[in-house]
Scaffold this active site. Structure first.
Site, PDB file in Angstrom:
ATOM      1  N   SER A 147       0.889  -1.237  -0.044  1.00 52.29           N
ATOM      2  CA  SER A 147       0.075  -0.067   0.058  1.00 52.29           C
ATOM      3  C   SER A 147       0.998   1.046   0.056  1.00 52.29           C
ATOM      4  O   SER A 147       2.180   1.023   0.310  1.00 52.29           O
ATOM      5  CB  SER A 147      -0.578  -0.081   1.217  1.00 52.29           C
ATOM      6  OG  SER A 147      -1.089   1.233   1.708  1.00 52.29           O
ATOM      7  N   TYR A 160      -2.765  -0.911  10.095  1.00 55.95           N
ATOM      8  CA  TYR A 160      -2.652  -1.199   8.713  1.00 55.95           C
ATOM      9  C   TYR A 160      -1.009  -0.822   8.390  1.00 55.95           C
ATOM     10  O   TYR A 160      -0.415  -1.275   7.352  1.00 55.95           O
ATOM     11  CB  TYR A 160      -3.782  -0.698   7.953  1.00 55.95           C
ATOM     12  CG  TYR A 160      -3.922  -0.826   6.542  1.00 55.95           C
ATOM     13  CD1 TYR A 160      -4.240  -2.185   6.065  1.00 55.95           C
ATOM     14  CD2 TYR A 160      -3.432   0.007   5.547  1.00 55.95           C
ATOM     15  CE1 TYR A 160      -4.513  -2.526   4.668  1.00 55.95           C
ATOM     16  CE2 TYR A 160      -3.673  -0.063   3.952  1.00 55.95           C
ATOM     17  CZ  TYR A 160      -4.193  -1.341   3.829  1.00 55.95           C
ATOM     18  OH  TYR A 160      -4.110  -1.585   2.353  1.00 55.95           O
TER      19      TYR A 160
END
Ligand code: NDP
Length: 256
Positions: A147, A160
């Protein structure tokens, strides 16, 4: 010769979380390049349905496997079954992931554990049984899905961010240990994509405007735009590329 570099005919690819979402688009992209697939998920009906659809759409062989990526023993058992009955994947894509949003002071321990287990530890659990066999064979490709938070933080997504930062460094560590066996390990880091995981963000006018202003391409990405990077990293075209983190983000991480 050059087109052959990207040809995946006869290769076997296992993509985690491939019955829906990004994993499904990635699996379909690999099938379009000729790869046979092992489709993975937890919902048996959906996995079976998608496997039949992909086999019909692309004329490749599609097997299935069902397991929770956070269950190390369960994953190992299911993967042993795949290795024995289908074969040793040439390509492994660790895509399964979850999100959980809260300001740092309000993060619940159970959510921290779930995000770290699903996004980071799972990559170790799923990869090791397969990379052992890739090493014996002397070839393999592992692509881990990161990401933009492998590089930059953002508010309310600390677990995350920690997990995906870990994924990028796990890829480098795996690359360091597995290169001698001709196994390449890389990360693809998507920017913001118009996806189910992001439905709430897309519907939030303020967030939508932020993404468009923050991304030089001035739009959300389309999952199909990740397939090119994957085929590169899954094919002979990237035989000397390992430990890299490729951002597919419309330029987001290149600008302040
Ligand atoms: P979705 O929520 O649409 O899909 C998540 C996938 O992960 C599903 O296939 C799901 O399988 C699987 N999964 C989740 N938890 C588990 C588990 N415990 N065991 C097995 N499978 C599990 O997410 P996306 O498709 O949007 O995201 C896929 C990946 O891409 C993730 O790693 C995410 O972090 C990353 N990513 C996504 C971005 C985006 O814009 N969407 C941006 C950057 C990265 P099941 O069907 O069984 O629930």
């Amino acid at each position: 010769m050059s087109a052959k570099l990207f040809d995946l005919s006869g290769r076997l690819a296992l993509v985690t979380g491939s019955s829906r979402g990004l994993g499904n688009t990635l699996a379909r992209g690999l099938a379009a390049a000729g790869a046979d697939l092992v489709l993975h998920g937890r919902d048996a009906d959906r996995v079976r349905r998608e496997a039949a659809a992909i086999a019909g759409d692309y004329g490749v062989k599609v097997s299935t496997t069902l397991f929770d990526v956070t269950d190390r023993d369960g994953a190992a058992r299911a993967l042993d079954g795949v290795l024995d009955t289908v074969g040793v994947p040439d390509i492994l894509v660790n895509n399964a992931g979850i999100q959980s949003r809260a300001p740092f002071n309000e993060i619940e321990a159970k959510n921290w554990d779930a995000v770290l287990a699903t996004n980071l530890s799972s990559v170790f659990y799923v990869s090791q049984p397969i990379t052992r066999r890739m090493a014996e064979r002397g070839s393999g490709k592992v692509v881990n899905i990161g990401s933009v938070v492998t590089l930059l933080a953002r508010q309310t997504v600390v677990p995350y961010t920690a997990a995906k930062g870990g994924v990028a460094m796990l890829s480098k560590g795996m690359a360091a240990d597995l290169a001698r066996f001709n196994v390449q390990v890389n990360t693809i880091s998507p920017g913001y994509f118009a996806s189910e995981m992001n439905t709430a963000l897309i519907n939030d006018p303020e967030f939508d405007a932020w993404v468009k202003a923050r991304t030089p391409a001035q739009r959300w990405g389309d999952f199909e735009e990740l397939v090119g990077a994957l085929i590169f990293l899954a094919s002979d075209a990237s035989s000397f590329v390992s430990g890299q983190n490729i951002f597919v983000d419309g330029g987001m991480t290149s600008v302040v």
